[in-house]
Design a protein around this motif. Sequence first.
Motif, short mmCIF file in Angstrom:
data_model
loop_
_atom_site.label_atom_id
_atom_site.label_comp_id
_atom_site.label_asym_id
_atom_site.label_seq_id
_atom_site.Cartn_x
_atom_site.Cartn_y
_atom_site.Cartn_z
N LYS A 151 0.83 -1.19 0.00
CA LYS A 151 0.00 0.00 0.00
C LYS A 151 0.87 1.25 0.00
CE LYS A 151 -3.85 -2.15 2.44
NZ LYS A 151 -4.70 -2.13 3.67
N GLY A 152 0.39 2.23 -0.74
CA GLY A 152 1.02 3.54 -0.70
C GLY A 152 0.33 4.43 0.31
N ASP A 153 0.21 5.70 -0.02
CA ASP A 153 -0.36 6.66 0.92
C ASP A 153 -1.88 6.72 0.88
OD1 ASP A 153 2.40 8.71 -0.07
OD2 ASP A 153 2.23 7.48 1.73
N ILE A 154 -2.49 6.35 -0.26
CA ILE A 154 -3.94 6.47 -0.39
C ILE A 154 -4.52 5.21 -1.05
CG2 ILE A 154 -4.11 9.00 -0.37
CD1 ILE A 154 -4.22 8.77 -3.50
N PRO A 155 -4.42 4.04 -0.43
CA PRO A 155 -4.88 2.81 -1.08
C PRO A 155 -6.38 2.56 -1.00
CG PRO A 155 -4.02 2.32 1.08
CD PRO A 155 -3.82 3.80 0.88
N GLU A 156 -7.09 3.30 -0.18
CA GLU A 156 -8.51 3.01 0.06
C GLU A 156 -9.30 3.14 -1.24
OE1 GLU A 156 -6.36 4.11 3.55
OE2 GLU A 156 -6.79 5.34 1.80
N GLY A 157 -10.10 2.11 -1.52
CA GLY A 157 -10.95 2.12 -2.71
C GLY A 157 -10.27 1.54 -3.94
N TYR A 158 -9.01 1.13 -3.78
CA TYR A 158 -8.23 0.58 -4.90
C TYR A 158 -7.65 -0.77 -4.54
CZ TYR A 158 -8.14 5.56 -6.18
OH TYR A 158 -8.48 6.86 -6.48
N SER A 159 -7.38 -1.56 -5.56
CA SER A 159 -6.55 -2.76 -5.41
C SER A 159 -5.68 -2.87 -6.65
CB SER A 159 -7.41 -4.02 -5.24
OG SER A 159 -8.21 -4.23 -6.39
N VAL A 160 -4.70 -3.76 -6.60
CA VAL A 160 -3.77 -3.91 -7.72
C VAL A 160 -3.51 -5.38 -7.97
CG1 VAL A 160 -2.60 -1.68 -7.49
CG2 VAL A 160 -1.79 -3.65 -6.17
N SER A 161 -2.94 -5.63 -9.14
CA SER A 161 -2.56 -6.98 -9.51
C SER A 161 -1.28 -6.93 -10.32
CB SER A 161 -3.66 -7.63 -10.36
OG SER A 161 -3.25 -8.87 -10.87
N ARG A 162 -0.34 -7.81 -9.95
CA ARG A 162 0.88 -7.93 -10.75
C ARG A 162 1.17 -9.42 -10.94
NH1 ARG A 162 6.79 -5.14 -9.96
NH2 ARG A 162 7.44 -5.31 -12.14
N GLU A 163 0.58 -9.97 -11.95
CA GLU A 163 0.75 -11.38 -12.27
C GLU A 163 1.99 -11.62 -13.13
OE1 GLU A 163 -1.12 -13.97 -11.11
OE2 GLU A 163 -2.01 -12.44 -9.82
N LYS A 164 2.38 -10.62 -13.90
CA LYS A 164 3.58 -10.70 -14.71
C LYS A 164 4.45 -9.48 -14.44
CE LYS A 164 1.59 -13.33 -18.51
NZ LYS A 164 1.38 -13.41 -19.99
N LYS A 165 5.74 -9.63 -14.62
CA LYS A 165 6.68 -8.56 -14.25
C LYS A 165 6.40 -7.27 -15.01
CE LYS A 165 11.62 -7.86 -13.50
NZ LYS A 165 12.98 -8.45 -13.68
N GLU A 166 5.98 -7.39 -16.26
CA GLU A 166 5.84 -6.20 -17.08
C GLU A 166 4.49 -5.50 -16.92
OE1 GLU A 166 6.15 -9.31 -18.15
OE2 GLU A 166 4.66 -9.75 -19.73
N ARG A 167 3.57 -6.10 -16.20
CA ARG A 167 2.21 -5.56 -16.17
C ARG A 167 1.75 -5.31 -14.75
NH1 ARG A 167 -1.88 -5.77 -20.04
NH2 ARG A 167 -0.48 -7.04 -21.33
N PHE A 168 1.20 -4.13 -14.54
CA PHE A 168 0.70 -3.75 -13.21
C PHE A 168 -0.67 -3.11 -13.41
CE2 PHE A 168 0.88 -3.29 -8.89
CZ PHE A 168 1.19 -2.05 -8.36
N SER A 169 -1.67 -3.71 -12.84
CA SER A 169 -3.05 -3.26 -13.04
C SER A 169 -3.60 -2.60 -11.80
CB SER A 169 -3.94 -4.45 -13.41
OG SER A 169 -3.44 -5.12 -14.55
N LEU A 170 -4.31 -1.52 -11.99
CA LEU A 170 -5.00 -0.83 -10.90
C LEU A 170 -6.49 -1.09 -11.05
CD1 LEU A 170 -4.78 1.22 -8.50
CD2 LEU A 170 -5.24 3.01 -10.20
N ILE A 171 -7.13 -1.48 -9.96
CA ILE A 171 -8.54 -1.85 -10.00
C ILE A 171 -9.33 -0.98 -9.04
CG2 ILE A 171 -10.19 -3.74 -9.70
CD1 ILE A 171 -7.44 -5.51 -9.95
N LEU A 172 -10.39 -0.39 -9.58
CA LEU A 172 -11.35 0.31 -8.73
C LEU A 172 -12.55 -0.61 -8.61
CD1 LEU A 172 -9.52 2.50 -10.21
CD2 LEU A 172 -11.42 4.09 -9.81
N GLU A 173 -12.74 -1.20 -7.45
CA GLU A 173 -13.76 -2.22 -7.29
C GLU A 173 -15.17 -1.67 -7.53
OE1 GLU A 173 -13.40 -5.42 -6.88
OE2 GLU A 173 -11.24 -5.48 -6.59
N SER A 174 -15.40 -0.47 -7.05
CA SER A 174 -16.70 0.19 -7.22
C SER A 174 -16.44 1.69 -7.32
CB SER A 174 -17.61 -0.13 -6.03
OG SER A 174 -18.85 0.54 -6.15
#
Lengths: 112, 113
Positions: B57-80
């Motif tokens: 988590k960084g400084d403002i993680p609330e309301g977000y999640s992330v996924s890094r399944e591969k080294k080159e890809r980083f996804s940011l997810i807003l659940e709602s």
Amino acid sequence: TQLLEQSPQFLSIQEGENLTVYCNSSSVFSSLQWYRQEPGEGPVLLVTVVTGGEVKKLKRLTFQFGDARKDSSLHITAAQPGDTGLYLCAGEHNTNAGKSTFGDGTTLTVKP
Amino acid sequence: DVKVTQSSRYLVKRTGEKVFLECVQDMDHENMFWYRQDPGLGLRLIYFSYDVKMKEKGDIPEGYSVSREKKERFSLILESASTNQTSMYLCASTLSLAENIQYFGAGTRLSVL
């Protein structure tokens, strides 16, 4: 969160004028970067400074790192319209290696 | 040159939608970051990742999640998605912990209506 304060927040000048932007903190940084961001784009690195008192020059831009490594300045000589953009400083602390704290930026407009 | 590519430049979503922001870097960088940028607030760190399947988590993680399944890809997810998540989102990568030069994507401007 260790804060970085930039001043001024906005600066509008005529082509050919000189200007200085400041980046200040109460914390000591192991390194400090300056970035420039143009509208619609991500920030791009201009310079990294790591040694207290260090001065680096990049054409008309002069960057200085404070002796205590808590502050930095960016001086532009004979500003040109192409210098227009958002200037961001970012510092890294020894206790948070790999992470940067960003200032909130100085928006520079250079009018022809 | 390092290239960091964000999948969308502009997105418009409705409140409550699930939103995915994708970021890909092509230089085998270890670290990847998601920031949001708002006027007068600078860049604020949401999440970062030092390795595949690793996230912090960084400084403002609330309301977000992330996924890094591969080294080159980083996804940011807003659940709602909510209207206060309207912002410019910037992805960045760095080579390693020892070299903290951040390479940024062009940003995704998200509007949540």
